[in-house]
Structure formats: structure tokens, C-alpha cells
Write a protein that holds these residues in place. Structure first.
Motif, PDB file in Angstrom:
ATOM      1  N   VAL A 183       0.720  -1.304  -0.104  1.00 15.63           N
ATOM      2  CA  VAL A 183      -0.150   0.010   0.101  1.00 15.63           C
ATOM      3  C   VAL A 183       0.884   1.330  -0.121  1.00 15.63           C
ATOM      4  CG1 VAL A 183      -1.617   1.288   1.255  1.00 15.63           C
ATOM      5  CG2 VAL A 183      -1.801  -1.269   1.176  1.00 15.63           C
ATOM      6  N   LEU A 184       0.611   2.207  -0.954  1.00 13.44           N
ATOM      7  CA  LEU A 184       1.298   3.317  -1.042  1.00 13.44           C
ATOM      8  C   LEU A 184       0.132   4.524  -0.936  1.00 13.44           C
ATOM      9  CD1 LEU A 184       4.035   2.636  -3.867  1.00 13.44           C
ATOM     10  CD2 LEU A 184       4.314   2.548  -1.378  1.00 13.44           C
ATOM     11  N   PHE A 185       0.812   5.783  -0.401  1.00 12.29           N
ATOM     12  CA  PHE A 185      -0.237   6.867  -0.258  1.00 12.29           C
ATOM     13  C   PHE A 185       0.329   7.949  -1.280  1.00 12.29           C
ATOM     14  CE2 PHE A 185      -0.899   4.654   3.424  1.00 12.29           C
ATOM     15  CZ  PHE A 185      -2.324   4.680   3.593  1.00 12.29           C
ATOM     16  N   SER A 186      -0.654   8.503  -2.057  1.00 14.37           N
ATOM     17  CA  SER A 186      -0.532   9.349  -2.963  1.00 14.37           C
ATOM     18  C   SER A 186      -0.859  10.964  -2.933  1.00 14.37           C
ATOM     19  CB  SER A 186      -0.733   9.038  -4.298  1.00 14.37           C
ATOM     20  OG  SER A 186      -0.483   9.839  -5.736  1.00 14.37           O
ATOM     21  N   ALA A 187       0.340  12.017  -2.838  1.00 10.89           N
ATOM     22  CA  ALA A 187       0.086  13.203  -2.543  1.00 10.89           C
ATOM     23  C   ALA A 187      -0.488  13.612  -4.127  1.00 10.89           C
ATOM     24  CB  ALA A 187       1.096  13.800  -2.360  1.00 10.89           C
ATOM     25  N   ARG A 188      -1.116  14.736  -4.375  1.00 14.83           N
ATOM     26  CA  ARG A 188      -1.388  15.413  -5.569  1.00 14.83           C
ATOM     27  C   ARG A 188      -0.148  16.297  -6.217  1.00 14.83           C
ATOM     28  NH1 ARG A 188      -6.510  15.929  -2.741  1.00 14.83           N
ATOM     29  NH2 ARG A 188      -5.952  17.972  -2.441  1.00 14.83           N
ATOM     30  N   SER A 189       0.552  16.822  -5.331  1.00 11.50           N
ATOM     31  CA  SER A 189       1.777  17.621  -5.399  1.00 11.50           C
ATOM     32  C   SER A 189       2.619  17.791  -4.121  1.00 11.50           C
ATOM     33  CB  SER A 189       1.220  19.012  -6.169  1.00 11.50           C
ATOM     34  OG  SER A 189       0.461  19.555  -4.988  1.00 11.50           O
ATOM     35  N   MET A 190       3.670  18.552  -4.644  1.00  9.47           N
ATOM     36  CA  MET A 190       4.509  18.817  -3.406  1.00  9.47           C
ATOM     37  C   MET A 190       3.911  19.867  -2.422  1.00  9.47           C
ATOM     38  SD  MET A 190       7.288  16.998  -3.071  1.00  9.47           S
ATOM     39  CE  MET A 190       8.482  18.224  -1.931  1.00  9.47           C
ATOM     40  N   ARG A 191       3.253  20.745  -3.146  1.00 10.33           N
ATOM     41  CA  ARG A 191       2.369  21.629  -1.926  1.00 10.33           C
ATOM     42  C   ARG A 191       1.279  20.762  -1.257  1.00 10.33           C
ATOM     43  NH1 ARG A 191      -0.310  27.058  -4.621  1.00 10.33           N
ATOM     44  NH2 ARG A 191       1.955  27.706  -4.345  1.00 10.33           N
ATOM     45  N   HIS A 192       0.710  19.944  -1.966  1.00  9.34           N
ATOM     46  CA  HIS A 192      -0.531  19.078  -1.337  1.00  9.34           C
ATOM     47  C   HIS A 192       0.248  18.414  -0.230  1.00  9.34           C
ATOM     48  CE1 HIS A 192      -3.257  15.396  -1.322  1.00  9.34           C
ATOM     49  NE2 HIS A 192      -3.720  16.235  -0.226  1.00  9.34           N
ATOM     50  N   LEU A 193       1.510  17.738  -0.372  1.00 10.95           N
ATOM     51  CA  LEU A 193       2.075  17.040   0.542  1.00 10.95           C
ATOM     52  C   LEU A 193       2.478  17.993   1.670  1.00 10.95           C
ATOM     53  CD1 LEU A 193       3.628  14.432   1.623  1.00 10.95           C
ATOM     54  CD2 LEU A 193       5.710  15.253   0.436  1.00 10.95           C
ATOM     55  N   GLY A 194       2.805  19.237   1.526  1.00 10.00           N
ATOM     56  CA  GLY A 194       3.271  20.185   2.521  1.00 10.00           C
ATOM     57  C   GLY A 194       1.957  20.821   3.337  1.00 10.00           C
ATOM     58  N   ASP A 195       0.800  20.643   2.702  1.00  7.34           N
ATOM     59  CA  ASP A 195      -0.356  21.178   3.285  1.00  7.34           C
ATOM     60  C   ASP A 195      -0.871  20.076   4.168  1.00  7.34           C
ATOM     61  OD1 ASP A 195      -0.294  23.657   1.855  1.00  7.34           O
ATOM     62  OD2 ASP A 195      -1.736  23.064   0.142  1.00  7.34           O
ATOM     63  N   VAL A 196      -0.809  18.696   4.172  1.00  3.44           N
ATOM     64  CA  VAL A 196      -1.157  17.630   4.872  1.00  3.44           C
ATOM     65  C   VAL A 196      -0.219  17.515   5.902  1.00  3.44           C
ATOM     66  CG1 VAL A 196      -1.400  15.229   4.934  1.00  3.44           C
ATOM     67  CG2 VAL A 196      -2.422  16.570   2.970  1.00  3.44           C
ATOM     68  N   LEU A 197       0.930  17.422   5.727  1.00  3.59           N
ATOM     69  CA  LEU A 197       2.017  17.432   6.760  1.00  3.59           C
ATOM     70  C   LEU A 197       2.280  18.494   7.691  1.00  3.59           C
ATOM     71  CD1 LEU A 197       5.283  15.544   5.023  1.00  3.59           C
ATOM     72  CD2 LEU A 197       3.211  14.639   6.829  1.00  3.59           C
ATOM     73  N   GLY A 198       2.016  19.737   7.195  1.00  2.00           N
ATOM     74  CA  GLY A 198       2.280  20.995   7.782  1.00  2.00           C
ATOM     75  C   GLY A 198       1.369  20.961   9.267  1.00  2.00           C
ATOM     76  N   PRO A 199       0.163  21.138   8.939  1.00  2.00           N
ATOM     77  CA  PRO A 199      -0.847  21.197  10.245  1.00  2.00           C
ATOM     78  C   PRO A 199      -0.852  19.971  11.122  1.00  2.00           C
ATOM     79  CG  PRO A 199      -1.869  21.705   8.157  1.00  2.00           C
ATOM     80  CD  PRO A 199      -0.479  21.267   7.717  1.00  2.00           C
ATOM     81  N   PHE A 200      -0.453  18.833  10.416  1.00  2.00           N
ATOM     82  CA  PHE A 200      -0.285  17.506  11.304  1.00  2.00           C
ATOM     83  C   PHE A 200       0.916  17.767  12.481  1.00  2.00           C
ATOM     84  CE2 PHE A 200       1.949  13.615  11.689  1.00  2.00           C
ATOM     85  CZ  PHE A 200       1.161  12.969  12.466  1.00  2.00           C
ATOM     86  N   CYS A 201       2.003  17.962  11.793  1.00  2.00           N
ATOM     87  CA  CYS A 201       3.155  18.378  12.562  1.00  2.00           C
ATOM     88  C   CYS A 201       3.263  19.381  13.453  1.00  2.00           C
ATOM     89  CB  CYS A 201       4.401  18.403  11.632  1.00  2.00           C
ATOM     90  SG  CYS A 201       4.957  16.787  10.627  1.00  2.00           S
ATOM     91  N   GLU A 202       2.542  20.513  13.147  1.00  2.00           N
ATOM     92  CA  GLU A 202       2.483  21.871  14.014  1.00  2.00           C
ATOM     93  C   GLU A 202       1.562  21.302  15.279  1.00  2.00           C
ATOM     94  OE1 GLU A 202       1.238  24.686  11.385  1.00  2.00           O
ATOM     95  OE2 GLU A 202       3.300  24.870  10.412  1.00  2.00           O
ATOM     96  N   GLU A 203       0.645  20.660  14.946  1.00  2.00           N
ATOM     97  CA  GLU A 203      -0.461  20.127  16.007  1.00  2.00           C
ATOM     98  C   GLU A 203       0.057  19.044  16.897  1.00  2.00           C
ATOM     99  OE1 GLU A 203      -4.128  20.214  14.141  1.00  2.00           O
ATOM    100  OE2 GLU A 203      -4.119  22.340  13.729  1.00  2.00           O
ATOM    101  N   PHE A 204       0.870  18.394  16.511  1.00  2.00           N
ATOM    102  CA  PHE A 204       1.348  16.900  17.014  1.00  2.00           C
ATOM    103  C   PHE A 204       1.710  16.913  18.439  1.00  2.00           C
ATOM    104  CE2 PHE A 204       4.044  13.172  17.805  1.00  2.00           C
ATOM    105  CZ  PHE A 204       2.948  12.115  17.234  1.00  2.00           C
ATOM    106  N   ASP A 205       0.973  16.006  19.131  1.00  2.00           N
ATOM    107  CA  ASP A 205       1.438  15.652  20.468  1.00  2.00           C
ATOM    108  C   ASP A 205       1.176  14.361  20.860  1.00  2.00           C
ATOM    109  OD1 ASP A 205      -1.396  15.766  21.184  1.00  2.00           O
ATOM    110  OD2 ASP A 205      -1.340  17.903  21.693  1.00  2.00           O
ATOM    111  N   ASP A 206       0.999  14.197  22.417  1.00  2.00           N
ATOM    112  CA  ASP A 206       0.815  12.623  22.469  1.00  2.00           C
ATOM    113  C   ASP A 206      -0.615  12.290  22.615  1.00  2.00           C
ATOM    114  OD1 ASP A 206       3.279  12.507  23.508  1.00  2.00           O
ATOM    115  OD2 ASP A 206       3.159  12.876  25.619  1.00  2.00           O
ATOM    116  N   GLU A 207      -1.534  13.404  22.292  1.00  2.00           N
ATOM    117  CA  GLU A 207      -3.206  13.115  22.280  1.00  2.00           C
ATOM    118  C   GLU A 207      -3.402  13.038  20.821  1.00  2.00           C
ATOM    119  OE1 GLU A 207      -4.862  12.294  24.812  1.00  2.00           O
ATOM    120  OE2 GLU A 207      -2.901  12.502  25.843  1.00  2.00           O
TER     121      GLU A 207
END
Length: 301
Positions: free
Chosen positions: A259-283
């Protein structure tokens, strides 16, 4: 010209055309190879992130393995890698005729993005591996895959780290994503949270793909360094990039990824990873409804 089919024939293949049992790979069965591999891995013992990698005197057999892989991956990348990777590879300036020293690679990366290689003996615990990225250090190994199967390795080697992560870290766009992951790791206190983060890292920066011109193209480092895998992307189940789905999906670090997960573009990849990483915590896990790590499908603990 290198005969790639001869090398591929030596890789254990099952009835479906995929790799056979990992234990059958020559890198796990050849005593002399393992002695050499372990001696180079031992050079990284008791180092601290940021310590310089010791120089290695590579053998002609090891340089020949490098040349075989270099010859294979050039056309494979042109056919199967995304545009951002192709541009980054130009900036990475990977030598064709020899294995570069970590110090050489690190100096080049520092001039491009501020990243540097720091030595590793093999797989590194999540807290140390992911957390070091915030300080622009990437744990990289120095040993070389088995010469009988140069087109696929079930564990990271110097070819994986240079052709995969070295290419990434020559690109400011990719380097920024590594630092995002590193900062997120610094916000985690529990092993469960780090395990979740490692899965998102795995399905993006290690085995991520994106769609370009209607075709699936690789950008993940593990795919970029494996001719035997990057040329078989059509065999995979391709899902849309989704953090919750990645967090719930098991993976095997030693084999092909079903199984592989596909982004639509580098911008899309950043738009998904950015908020996830910024809000990431133990919860983050409980918020996503992920209460336990999925079983790694046959992978190492």
C-alpha cells in the motif's frame, strides 16, 4: 553496459514476482558479508547526533555494487520519480564511479540546505532518529548492500541513504519537511506518539508517491534507492494521502510495500504534513481514533 536482469535474477522471488522470505536474502546469510557489514556498523557505536562519520576504505567490490546501482537508478528515476526528485538529484551531485564518504555528502548538503549526515549502525530508535532532524542531522549508515543483490536491500545501506535521503536533503523543499517531522518528534513524550509519527514519516518521506500527469511517481527515499521496487509501482494499491489512514496501516520495513499513499503535488504534501506536525502531541493518536499501533506486517520490531 550493466546487465540488470542478471542481478535481478539473484533476488529471491516468489510466485507473484515479489521478494521471497527476507531470511533468504544473501545479505542475511553470507557470513563474510555480515562480518564486513557489522564492522562498518560498529564505527557508529556510542556516537552522538552531529558527530562526524569516520572515513571508510571501501573495497573494489563495494564500489562496483555502487556503480551497478547508479547505472540502474538513473533511467529508473527518469521514468518513475517525480519532478521535485529529478531536480533535487541534479543538485545532489552523486558520483557515478565510487561511494562518497559521509563527510563529502554532508559538506555538499550543508551548502544546500544546512543538513548533514551523522553516523548510524542500522535502525535507530524513533526518538533519536526523528528528533535529530529538527537540528538538521540525518542518521545514515556506511555499509553497502550485498553484491549478489544490488537492486534491492531489506535494510538501509549507504546507497539508500545517499540516493534517497541525500537527494531529498539537497532540496530546501524536502529538507523543510524533514525538519517538520523533527519538530513534531520533539513535542512527543510517549512511545505511542512517536510510533504514530514514524508511520506518517514512513508512508511519506520513505515510501511516498505523487500523481503527475496522470501517472504515479515516486518521491520516497526507500523507493528512490530500490530499482527493484520503484519499477513495480503499478503493482501497489495506491490510496489518497490521508493521515488517519496512514496511522492505521501496518508496514514492513524489510519488504515491498503493498500500500502506498499518493499526494497530488509537493504543495499538497506540505499542506497535509504541515498542520499535522505543528499540532502533533501525545493526544494526536486518540484524536485520530488510533489507540494502538498496527502490527508491522512481518517487519522487524
Amino acid at each position: 553496459m550493466t546487465d540488470l536482469s542478471a542481478h535481478a535474477a539473484r533476488i529471491p522471488i516468489d510466485a507473484d514476482g515479489r521478494l521471497g522470505p527476507v531470511s533468504h536474502h544473501p545479505g542475511f546469510r553470507d557470513r563474510r558479508y555480515l562480518e564486513r557489514r557489522n564492522s562498518l556498523a560498529a564505527l557508529a557505536s556510542e556516537h552522538a547526533p552531529g558527530d562526524a562519520s569516520p572515513p571508510v576504505t571501501y573495497t573494489e567490490t563495494e564500489h562496483r555494487t555502487w556503480r551497478t546501482v547508479h547505472a540502474a537508478l538513473g533511467p529508473a528515476h527518469r521514468d518513475h520519480a517525480c519532478r521535485a526528485v529529478l531536480d533535487a538529484r541534479e543538485d545532489a551531485a552523486i558520483p557515478a564511479d565510487r561511494i562518497p564518504q559521509h563527510a563529502e555528502v554532508g559538506a555538499h548538503l550543508r551548502s544546500r540546505t544546512g543538513f548533514d549526515f551523522t553516523p548510524a549502525g542500522g535502525f535507530v530508535p524513533n526518538r533519536r532518529f526523528l528528533g535529530s532532524m529538527e537540528r538538521s542531522f540525518f542518521h545514515a549508515v556506511q555499509f553497502v548492500r550485498h553484491p549478489a543483490a544490488p537492486l534491492y536491500t531489506p535494510e538501509p545501506d549507504v546507497i539508500h541513504d545517499v540516493f534517497g535521503h541525500g537527494v531529498h536533503l539537497a532540496s530546501p523543499e524536502f529538507a523543510a519537511l524533514y525538519r517538520l517531522i523533527g519538530r513534531a518528534a520533539g513535542q512527543a513524550r510517549t512511545e505511542a506518539a512517536l510510533d504514530l509519527l514514524s508511520r506518517v514519516y514512513w508512508f511519506t518521506l520513505e515510501v511516498g508517491v505523487m500523481t503527475e500527469g496522470g501517472a504515479v511517481k515516486a518521491y520516497g527515499a526507500a523507493l528512490l534507492s530500490s530499482y527493484a521496487e520503484i519499477t513495480q509501482l503499478a503493482r501497489n494499491e495506491i490510496r489518497e494521502l490521508d493521515i488517519q489512514d496512514m496511522a492505521r496501516t501496518a508496514y514492513d520495513v524489510t519488504g515491498y510495500q503493498p500500500v502506498l499513499f499518493s499526494a497530488r503535488s509537493m504543495r499538497h504534501l506540505g499542506d497535509v504534513l504541515g498542520p499535522f506536525c505543528e499540532e502533533f502531541d501525545d493526544e494526536t493518536g486518540p484524536r485520530l481514533g488510533v489507540t494502538a499501533a498496527p502490527r508491522r506486517a512481518g517487519g522487524r520490531p
